[in-house]
Design a protein around this motif. Structure first.
Motif, short mmCIF file in Angstrom:
data_model
loop_
_atom_site.label_atom_id
_atom_site.label_comp_id
_atom_site.label_asym_id
_atom_site.label_seq_id
_atom_site.Cartn_x
_atom_site.Cartn_y
_atom_site.Cartn_z
N ASP A 110 -25.92 16.20 2.71
CA ASP A 110 -27.03 16.80 2.53
C ASP A 110 -28.04 15.46 2.77
N GLU A 111 -28.85 15.57 3.81
CA GLU A 111 -29.67 14.33 4.16
C GLU A 111 -30.95 14.31 3.30
N ARG A 112 -30.94 15.14 2.19
CA ARG A 112 -32.32 15.13 1.48
C ARG A 112 -31.75 13.74 0.52
N GLY A 113 -32.84 13.19 0.07
CA GLY A 113 -32.52 12.07 -0.81
C GLY A 113 -32.07 10.75 0.02
N HIS A 114 -32.27 10.94 1.41
CA HIS A 114 -31.75 10.01 2.30
C HIS A 114 -32.89 9.61 3.21
N ARG A 115 -33.17 8.12 3.75
CA ARG A 115 -34.14 7.94 4.74
C ARG A 115 -33.17 7.42 5.96
N ARG A 116 -33.05 7.94 6.96
CA ARG A 116 -32.43 7.63 8.44
C ARG A 116 -33.41 6.53 9.15
N TYR A 172 -28.08 5.62 7.13
CA TYR A 172 -28.75 6.52 6.10
C TYR A 172 -28.82 5.76 4.49
N ASP A 176 -29.58 5.92 0.73
CA ASP A 176 -29.69 6.66 -0.34
C ASP A 176 -30.89 6.04 -1.24
N GLU A 177 -31.79 7.03 -1.62
CA GLU A 177 -32.82 6.64 -2.45
C GLU A 177 -32.87 5.70 -3.39
#
Length: 102
Positions: free
Chosen positions: A47-53, A62, A64-65
């Protein structure tokens, strides 16, 4: 935070799909307590939510926050490198602190 990938690590990541995740992993001590240890793992998050690419040298990184919140030591540079040999090669992260868990 600036991300640097060594040439050996870049080749290994490209050979394993071209993406890497930087995250913090909770580790438990033998006598109690926890530590947050930075990890670099090949692949993309489920799940890419909570990650910045971020694209670095042709590799999708990627973040992680939790890693973003942690920040970097060494003048803001985080290095992804390759350790080990033959089949036992693995990615390692330098420039993020190991910190006590909560």
């Amino acid at each position: 935070m600036k991300i640097r990938i060594t040439p050996d690590a870049r080749r290994w990541i490209v050979d394993h799909g071209g993406a890497v995740m930087l995250r913090l992993s909770t580790r438990h001590g033998c006598c109690g307590g926890t530590a947050m240890v930075p990890l670099a793992e090949p692949g993309t998050p489920e799940d890419e939510r909570g990650h910045r690419r971020e694209r670095v040298d042709g590799v999708d990184v990627y973040l992680d926050e939790g890693v973003e919140d942690e920040g970097a030591q060494n003048e803001g540079v985080v290095t992804i490198d390759l350790a080990g040999f033959w089949r036992w090669r693995r990615l390692v992260v330098d420039g993020l602190e190991i910190r006590a868990g909560g």
